[in-house]
Motif scaffolding. Structure first.
Motif, short mmCIF file in Angstrom:
data_model
loop_
_atom_site.label_atom_id
_atom_site.label_comp_id
_atom_site.label_asym_id
_atom_site.label_seq_id
_atom_site.Cartn_x
_atom_site.Cartn_y
_atom_site.Cartn_z
N GLY A 1 5.65 -4.50 -9.88
CA GLY A 1 4.51 -4.10 -10.70
C GLY A 1 3.23 -4.29 -9.91
N SER A 2 2.39 -3.27 -9.92
CA SER A 2 1.14 -3.36 -9.14
C SER A 2 0.17 -4.33 -9.78
N ASP A 3 0.28 -4.51 -11.11
CA ASP A 3 -0.69 -5.29 -11.87
C ASP A 3 -2.06 -4.61 -11.88
N PHE A 4 -2.16 -3.39 -11.37
CA PHE A 4 -3.44 -2.69 -11.32
C PHE A 4 -4.23 -2.94 -12.61
N SER A 5 -5.44 -3.46 -12.55
CA SER A 5 -6.39 -3.58 -11.48
C SER A 5 -6.03 -4.46 -10.27
N PRO A 6 -5.41 -5.64 -10.43
CA PRO A 6 -5.30 -6.53 -9.28
C PRO A 6 -4.79 -5.89 -7.98
N GLY A 7 -3.73 -5.13 -8.00
CA GLY A 7 -3.27 -4.49 -6.77
C GLY A 7 -3.35 -2.99 -6.89
N PRO A 8 -3.63 -2.29 -5.78
CA PRO A 8 -3.51 -0.83 -5.81
C PRO A 8 -2.09 -0.46 -6.23
N PHE A 9 -1.94 0.70 -6.91
CA PHE A 9 -0.61 1.02 -7.44
C PHE A 9 0.19 1.96 -6.56
N ALA A 10 -0.35 2.38 -5.42
CA ALA A 10 0.36 3.34 -4.57
C ALA A 10 1.74 2.78 -4.19
N PRO A 11 2.82 3.45 -4.65
CA PRO A 11 4.16 2.91 -4.38
C PRO A 11 4.50 2.88 -2.89
N LEU A 12 3.98 3.83 -2.12
CA LEU A 12 4.32 3.84 -0.69
C LEU A 12 3.57 2.74 0.06
N MET A 13 2.38 2.37 -0.39
CA MET A 13 1.72 1.20 0.17
C MET A 13 2.58 -0.03 -0.13
N GLY A 14 3.12 -0.07 -1.35
CA GLY A 14 4.00 -1.16 -1.74
C GLY A 14 5.23 -1.21 -0.85
N MET A 15 5.84 -0.05 -0.64
CA MET A 15 7.05 0.01 0.17
C MET A 15 6.77 -0.51 1.59
N GLN A 16 5.66 -0.09 2.16
CA GLN A 16 5.34 -0.53 3.52
C GLN A 16 5.24 -2.06 3.60
N GLY A 17 4.59 -2.66 2.62
CA GLY A 17 4.45 -4.11 2.61
C GLY A 17 5.79 -4.82 2.41
N MET A 18 6.65 -4.25 1.57
CA MET A 18 7.96 -4.87 1.34
C MET A 18 8.83 -4.80 2.59
#
Ligand SMILES: [Zn+2]
Length: 572
Positions: free
Chosen positions: A471-488
């Motif tokens: 979960g991005s928690d947006f506002s707290p984190g940007p919600f872009a799933p591919l940004m998420g994937m890169q970090g994971m």
């Protein structure tokens, strides 16, 4: 529900039969036409499809009828299903994945549309304190004295000035208006002198276990207030008011706006933390809802739902009652107020974060919701808070056993072996931050490598056989799933720093976290989360393949097209 006549059991049987044929160049489509009892609306061919369906993991093509997948397989066979009225899309070897699912999002459409935004909601960007003051001054000029002037999306580690925002900055905005700037993490806010004066807070006001009034080196208020301490500002100062019709129109436009933002990034399902349900339904009725909503109701609505006998799962495929709004048990990861079993490294005087509930209150709330057949959802970041929510879940299942309740642990950030074992045993679903690995790497030094090895523990969850969503928690984190994937996948952030590399997962594992696991978190894995015959036709066409681009470029892979229920809702 759509009107296809072939039963789901038959669909699954076809997939299974297909598996036997999935050897070498043979695509598992041989009898897909048997599943299509009418002309498909849409046929997509010549694609690199990652289905996230273990029975048929890869395919070249699929057909869609009535908003659902009716065939998945090879290009030749699926193309042959097309009839006169069928739209045929040649994907030209682009990559297709299931629509992404965000399992925790505040969907702050009204803030984005109407409020002062002092940081970049969607990406890493450094701003100046002067720019924040200027934006707030401009708003103050059009705001009656005594009314709040508020800024949103502040990030304390994305400031060019390399110092904290403080009360003096906000006093420059105005002495006549209460002024606040909310950290995008949602657990800390910065105030000016007028705001403190209205709330009756002075440098002598004591802190509590659930929140603090921070001081500077001279013991004066520095403007920052954490967690529950901010309750003193409730009901203080004035705000513009709107008629019921105006509110409905504002919230409707805001929902429509944020829906457009979600699908730009490939999200087709989002778990919403509350929000104006009536306005959301109006957006749906107008055809402007482009993504599906698992609606997580706030406390007051939960009580009504329990009293009236509504349970999780009520609704339809577009707006469905999900778990509860996150029941907050501790502070924030990004703002360093989460409840730790050890002191924060380097903080003087020693500080272990904020616990915002008692075990007794938590037990009572969890039991009441659990008995109401509503999926429990608790916000717990620190190991202390995760221990508390597991204690409450374990107790609720003991006193009122229910099959497969999947209590949700929103964030579930800092784990250890004992917590992992208990999460698995009670069947809880963690939903760690989607994008923090990339976006918030500048905050990991506040915890240090030893703790970061156990934070956002996607590897540990996968190895333990725990289904973790994100979960991005947006506002707290940007919600872009591919940004998420890169970090994971990399555990390397925007600043090039790598923390907790032991928690890396593969692209395929991250894809599951961001699709089928999100569906599992809302009990919807039978209808979404993979490209499977019989499921909702939610998918994303990507300009490149995240499996083959350099791992530090995954976030830059362009979303070419987003499709929800067979309808194109975003096109680059
Ligand atoms: Zn949240």
């Amino acid at each position: 529900m759509t009107a296809h006549r072939t039963s789901r059991r038959e669909f699954m049987g076809l997939s299974g039969a297909g598996l036997a044929g999935f050897v070498g160049a043979q695509w598992p489509i041989g009898r897909a036409d048997a599943a299509v009892d009418q002309d498909p609306d849409l046929v997509v061919v010549n694609a690199k499809i990652y289905t996230v369906d273990p029975l048929v993991p890869r395919a070249e093509a699929f057909a869609v009828k009535g908003g659902r997948f009716v065939a998945v397989g090879g290009s030749e066979e699926v193309r042959s299903l097309a009839r006169k009225g069928t739209q045929v899309v040649d994907a030209q070897q682009m990559t297709i994945v299931p629509g992404f699912i965000d399992a925790h999002n505040h969907a702050p459409g009204p803030i984005l549309l109407y409020d002062v935004i002092v940081g970049n909601p969607y990406d890493v960007e450094f701003v100046t304190i002067a720019s924040i003051v200027d934006k707030l001054k401009a708003r103050a000029r059009t705001t009656p004295p005594g009314h709040w002037v508020e800024g949103f999306f502040f990030d304390d580690t994305k400031v060019q000035d390399k110092r904290a925002l403080n009360i003096h900055d906000l006093d420059q905005v105005s002495r006549e208006h209460p002024v606040s700037v909310r950290h995008r993490g949602g657990h800390t806010t910065y105030y000016n002198s007028k705001a403190f004066e209205l709330a009756g807070v002075t440098k002598d006001t004591p802190n509590s276990a659930s929140g603090t009034f921070d001081r500077d080196e001279n013991g004066e208020l520095n403007g920052r207030v954490t967690d529950r301490a901010r309750n003193v500002f409730l009901g203080k100062g004035q705000r513009l008011t709107y008629t019921a019709d105006q509110r409905q129109a504002r919230n409707r436009d805001a929902h429509a706006f944020i829906s457009k933002q979600f699908v730009r990034y490939g999200l087709t399902s989002v778990h919403h933390e509350g929000g104006d349900l009536s306005a959301l339904l109006e957006v749906r009725d107008r055809g402007d809802l482009l993504h599906r909503v698992s609606y997580e109701p706030a406390d007051d609505m939960v009580e009504i739902l329990i009293a009236q006998g509504f349970a999780t799962g009520f609704g339809d495929e577009w707006v469905k009652l999900g778990a509860t709004y996150e029941h907050t048990c501790d502070g924030s990861f990004s703002e360093r107020t989460m409840a730790l079993s050890v002191p924060y490294p380097g903080v003087v005087p020693p500080y272990q974060g904020n616990v915002t509930t008692t075990q007794e209150d938590l037990n009572a709330w969890v039991e009441r919701v659990h008995r109401g057949r509503i999926q429990v959802n608790c916000h717990a970041n620190g190991d202390v808070a995760i221990d508390m929510v597991l204690t409450a879940f374990e107790r609720a299942q003991r006193v009122f056993p229910r099959p497969d309740p999947r209590p949700k642990i929103t964030h579930c950030t800092l784990i250890n072996d004992d917590l992992l074992r208990r999460i698995k045993a009670v069947g809880a679903v963690p939903a760690p931050f989607t994008s923090y690995g990339y976006y918030n790497s500048d905050k990991f030094r506040f915890y240090g490598e030893e703790l970061m090895k156990r934070c956002m523990a996607f590897r540990s969850f996968a190895d333990a056989g725990i289904t973790a969503a994100a979960g991005s928690d947006f506002s707290p984190g940007p919600f872009a799933p591919l940004m998420g994937m890169q970090g994971m996948v990399t555990r390397t952030g925007w600043n090039g720093e790598t923390w907790g590399a032991n928690q890396r997962i593969s692209v395929d594992e991250a894809l599951r976290v961001l699709t089928i696991n999100g569906a599992y978190a809302s009990h919807e894995e039978a209808i979404k989360g993979s490209i499977t015959i019989g499921k909702l036709a939610d998918f994303v066409i990507l300009a490149d393949d995240p499996h083959t681009v350099p791992q530090d470029k995954i976030k830059d892979v362009a979303v070419f097209r987003t499709v929800t229920g067979g309808r194109t809702v975003y096109q680059a």
